[in-house]
Design an enzyme around this catalytic site. Structure first.
Site, PDB file in Angstrom:
ATOM      1  N   MET A   1       5.568 -49.969  79.150  1.00  0.00           N
ATOM      2  CA  MET A   1       5.559 -49.517  80.538  1.00  0.00           C
ATOM      3  C   MET A   1       6.763 -48.624  80.808  1.00  0.00           C
ATOM      4  O   MET A   1       7.831 -48.824  80.257  1.00  0.00           O
ATOM      5  CB  MET A   1       5.611 -50.722  81.471  1.00  0.00           C
ATOM      6  CG  MET A   1       5.232 -50.375  82.893  1.00  0.00           C
ATOM      7  SD  MET A   1       5.329 -51.820  83.965  1.00  0.00           S
ATOM      8  CE  MET A   1       7.088 -52.151  83.934  1.00  0.00           C
ATOM      9  N   CYS A   2       6.569 -47.670  81.659  1.00  0.00           N
ATOM     10  CA  CYS A   2       7.648 -46.757  82.000  1.00  0.00           C
ATOM     11  C   CYS A   2       8.446 -47.309  83.177  1.00  0.00           C
ATOM     12  O   CYS A   2       7.976 -48.156  83.919  1.00  0.00           O
ATOM     13  CB  CYS A   2       7.082 -45.403  82.387  1.00  0.00           C
ATOM     14  SG  CYS A   2       6.005 -44.739  81.127  1.00  0.00           S
ATOM     15  N   GLU A   3       9.644 -46.810  83.321  1.00  0.00           N
ATOM     16  CA  GLU A   3      10.481 -47.188  84.448  1.00  0.00           C
ATOM     17  C   GLU A   3      10.508 -46.051  85.452  1.00  0.00           C
ATOM     18  O   GLU A   3      10.759 -44.897  85.098  1.00  0.00           O
ATOM     19  CB  GLU A   3      11.924 -47.448  83.990  1.00  0.00           C
ATOM     20  CG  GLU A   3      12.086 -48.600  83.032  1.00  0.00           C
ATOM     21  CD  GLU A   3      12.107 -49.965  83.716  1.00  0.00           C
ATOM     22  OE1 GLU A   3      12.363 -50.032  84.936  1.00  0.00           O
ATOM     23  OE2 GLU A   3      11.867 -50.958  83.017  1.00  0.00           O
TER      24      GLU A   3
END
Lengths: 255, 255
Positions: A1-3
């Site tokens: 998952m990206c931030e």
């Protein structure tokens, strides 16, 4: 998952503190080794920095930690590639111009079948689902409003509908701005926090770093920070519900 | 007058040497104290840096001198404000997306009456004549070719016609790229130079600095540099004629 990391403020504010925490996640404490990017609005202009390399090693990231660019609206993204090659053109945030405003978009998630949706006015440069979704949303906004709507609430309502439609295709955590409003849509993870007087000290979760905002601010400052997960351990973040959207302008919630 | 700098190469090449000369003109040896900007294409992506402050003091400019971003197409501009406020949104180069390509534009000169030309698809964010001219040109290109023309020569012919039309309004020294071709149009001042094997040493005019390109290149490299005025004292630059245009791709002249 990206931030994701966003900021909306009523005075030009640097984002060095929050960015320091986010950067640690870019290969340091987090698994986000596939590039990062950040967009700072300054007046009507927008300054973006992109780096397809891990943020915790990036020379440009180091510069930004030291060089306090002050902005009222910021959107940042650290990428974990799951679709599309790791390259500059696939690195968020993406930007396009509409109505003489610079629009900025960062997303985490995947969208099934998004690339089947036709786009014409705005076309992707890279190969990500995200940029395609951005182009599609911009096209819908332009078709509905060839000129900007008079009421900001009308635009927020449209963005909400479009984000919902995208959310039906998969995970769609979104930060979007036209340089005035910052729209934040939660699919799985997004949290926000508004800092205002009386300011106190905040302590980062990802790095041993504390800032006393009472020293850094004036009593009238209002600064909202939005992040995938709370960035500080001693402040109360509002964790958003799945499917919800909030809008901020000048640091204040407007939708 | 503003300083333009462009590069077209057949391999990713850093522009540090030429940039060092150009930066000196940004408040050092030249009168260009009103901001600067640079765009580097990397693959289909494009990285831009803008700074409304004088380039000879800019921290970002210093970073770029040290940090060798390698690119096959570069457009840079140091601004002397004569129209429009000094601000980020008025700082060249300007960018827009068309056909999924990032287009970049930098200009020096003034264009009488340009703002009377209607624009719709592409609208200026700032207040410069230059950005308005860019939006107008992009709109003409999009109207003539909703999809990219098969022949690059057709696009070059259109750019030439549009540049000529702009040139009739005033001074129009132009660098324009779609990430493939670099178009260079001379109104008053523009000069270019192609470096290829056998490479030799080059000495900057504006700073006491020499580079031996034989050490920096491979025998197959072809690198063309375009600048408002010749940047080196010991190489033979082609000074362009007023009203002429040249096009480069992969360092080679293609039009």
């Amino acid at each position: 998952m990206c931030e994701l990391l966003g900021m909306s403020a009523n005075v030009p504010t640097d984002i060095c503190f929050s960015f320091a925490g986010l950067m640690k996640r870019g290969g340091g404490t987090g698994p986000h080794r596939d590039g990062w990017g950040i967009a700072f609005y300054e007046g009507k202009g927008c300054r973006t920095f992109h780096d397809p390399h891990p943020s915790c090693q990036s020379e440009i990231a180091q510069l930004l930690r030291r060089y306090p660019i002050k902005s009222r609206t910021v959107i940042s993204h650290i990428r974990r590639a799951n679709r599309g090659q790791v390259s500059l053109e696939n690195t968020h945030p993406f930007t396009r111009e509409l109505w003489g405003r610079v629009w900025t978009f960062a997303h985490n998630g995947q969208l099934k079948g998004i690339k089947k949706r036709p786009v014409s006015y705005f076309q992707p440069v890279g190969t990500t689902d995200s940029e395609h979704a951005f182009c599609w949303m911009m096209e819908q906004i332009r078709m509905r409003y060839p000129d900007p709507p008079r009421r900001d609430a009308a635009l927020t309502a449209l963005v909400r509908d479009l984000a919902e439609e995208m959310g039906a295709l998969g995970v769609f955590n979104l930060l979007l701005s036209d340089g005035r409003t910052l729209w934040c849509r939660c699919s799985t993870n997004l949290a926000w926090l508004t800092r205002r007087a009386p300011f106190g000290a905040a302590q980062l979760i990802d790095e041993d770093m504390t800032v006393d905002f009472a020293q850094e601010t004036t009593p009238d400052d209002v600064v909202t920070v939005i992040a995938t997960r709370p960035l500080t351990r001693n402040e109360t973040w509002t964790v958003m519900e799945a499917g919800s959207m909030v809008a901020f302008r000048n640091g204040e919630r407007v939708g």
